[in-house]
Write a protein that holds these residues in place. Structure first.
Motif, mmCIF file in Angstrom:
data_model
loop_
_atom_site.group_PDB
_atom_site.id
_atom_site.type_symbol
_atom_site.label_atom_id
_atom_site.label_comp_id
_atom_site.label_asym_id
_atom_site.label_seq_id
_atom_site.Cartn_x
_atom_site.Cartn_y
_atom_site.Cartn_z
ATOM 1 N N ALA A 85 -10.905 -7.956 -2.646
ATOM 2 C CA ALA A 85 -11.563 -7.919 -3.960
ATOM 3 C C ALA A 85 -12.788 -8.833 -3.975
ATOM 4 O O ALA A 85 -13.839 -8.473 -4.521
ATOM 5 C CB ALA A 85 -10.574 -8.327 -5.046
ATOM 6 N N CYS A 86 -12.685 -10.002 -3.370
ATOM 7 C CA CYS A 86 -13.806 -10.940 -3.285
ATOM 8 C C CYS A 86 -14.963 -10.315 -2.508
ATOM 9 O O CYS A 86 -16.129 -10.421 -2.918
ATOM 10 C CB CYS A 86 -13.334 -12.232 -2.625
ATOM 11 N N SER A 89 -16.836 -7.828 -4.599
ATOM 12 C CA SER A 89 -17.753 -8.513 -5.528
ATOM 13 C C SER A 89 -19.008 -8.979 -4.810
ATOM 14 O O SER A 89 -20.121 -8.841 -5.323
ATOM 15 C CB SER A 89 -17.065 -9.721 -6.175
ATOM 16 N N GLU A 90 -18.827 -9.553 -3.602
ATOM 17 C CA GLU A 90 -19.984 -10.007 -2.825
ATOM 18 C C GLU A 90 -20.897 -8.837 -2.477
ATOM 19 O O GLU A 90 -22.130 -8.978 -2.490
ATOM 20 C CB GLU A 90 -19.517 -10.714 -1.545
ATOM 21 N N LEU A 92 -21.367 -6.133 -4.264
ATOM 22 C CA LEU A 92 -22.114 -5.783 -5.471
ATOM 23 C C LEU A 92 -23.275 -6.740 -5.701
ATOM 24 O O LEU A 92 -24.388 -6.321 -6.032
ATOM 25 C CB LEU A 92 -21.189 -5.778 -6.692
ATOM 26 N N VAL A 93 -23.023 -8.022 -5.531
ATOM 27 C CA VAL A 93 -24.063 -9.040 -5.738
ATOM 28 C C VAL A 93 -25.173 -8.889 -4.710
ATOM 29 O O VAL A 93 -26.361 -8.976 -5.041
ATOM 30 C CB VAL A 93 -23.454 -10.465 -5.680
ATOM 31 N N GLU A 108 -20.709 -13.728 3.410
ATOM 32 C CA GLU A 108 -20.971 -13.183 2.073
ATOM 33 C C GLU A 108 -21.913 -11.976 2.090
ATOM 34 O O GLU A 108 -22.035 -11.267 1.094
ATOM 35 C CB GLU A 108 -21.510 -14.277 1.139
#
Length: 194
Positions: A85-86, A89-90, A92-93, A108
């Protein structure tokens, strides 16, 4: 990073940890398993120009027994769900800068770790935690010794390690702990008292 460090604590070799891929190797559904066999390691190549001689080589395990499927301990399974999940998110960023390599152990920006980067990150975390710096291979020894000293059958310990030779696993990886030595002392004490 917690899930990555737990992978090193279940007796995987650093090259196996770095070679783990989400789609091909990790099953987070149901009981959860991890296939071990793909490795990513650094080799030195003299034919390359200076400064570029360390290169990553990806390959299968050395032996048939090195390819294995292990059940994931529940804490590791949960940590890998969180890590996935982390990483989503990375991704997407980072947007288009994200390299969707498919590996579990990435930075990342999705770039896969090499074994030296894994080692440096582990040593950094050890320093932050204020614990003694140890080699990642020491975690492999500790895990296999713990399993052997806590009732896991020798054949299961050897299979978990990816070894075909049970005596090799016992000779090289399994070290007695104080409780095991105390059990031996107790047995000898009973024998000598009779």
């Amino acid at each position: 990073m917690f899930g990555v460090m737990l992978l090193t604590l279940i007796a995987e070799r650093p090259a196996e940890v770095c070679g783990t891929r989400w789609e091909q190797d990790v099953d987070l559904t149901g009981a959860g398993t991890i296939a071990v066999g793909n490795t990513r390691t650094i080799v030195y190549d003299r034919s390359l120009p200076k400064g570029q001689r360390n290169k990553v080589v990806e390959k299968d395990s050395k032996t048939k027994n090195g390819r294995r499927v292990l059940p994931l301990p529940k804490p590791l399974q949960a940590a890998l769900v969180t890590l996935r999940a982390c990483q989503a998110s990375e991704k997407l960023v980072a947007g288009e800068a994200y390299e969707d390599s498919g590996y579990v152990v990435v930075d990342e920006l999705g770039r896969p770790f090499k074994t030296d980067k894994l080692r440096r990150e582990a040593h950094r975390l050890m320093a932050e935690a204020g614990v003694r710096k140890v080699r990642l291979y020491d975690a492999r020894h500790a895990c296999l010794s713990w399993m052997a000293n806590n009732g896991v059958p020798d054949t299961a310990v050897s299979a978990w390690a990816g070894h075909s030779d049970l005596s090799f696993t016992k000779r090289v990886y399994v070290h007695p702990d104080p409780q095991s030595l105390k059990a031996g002392s107790d047995k000898l004490g009973a024998l000598l008292a009779s």
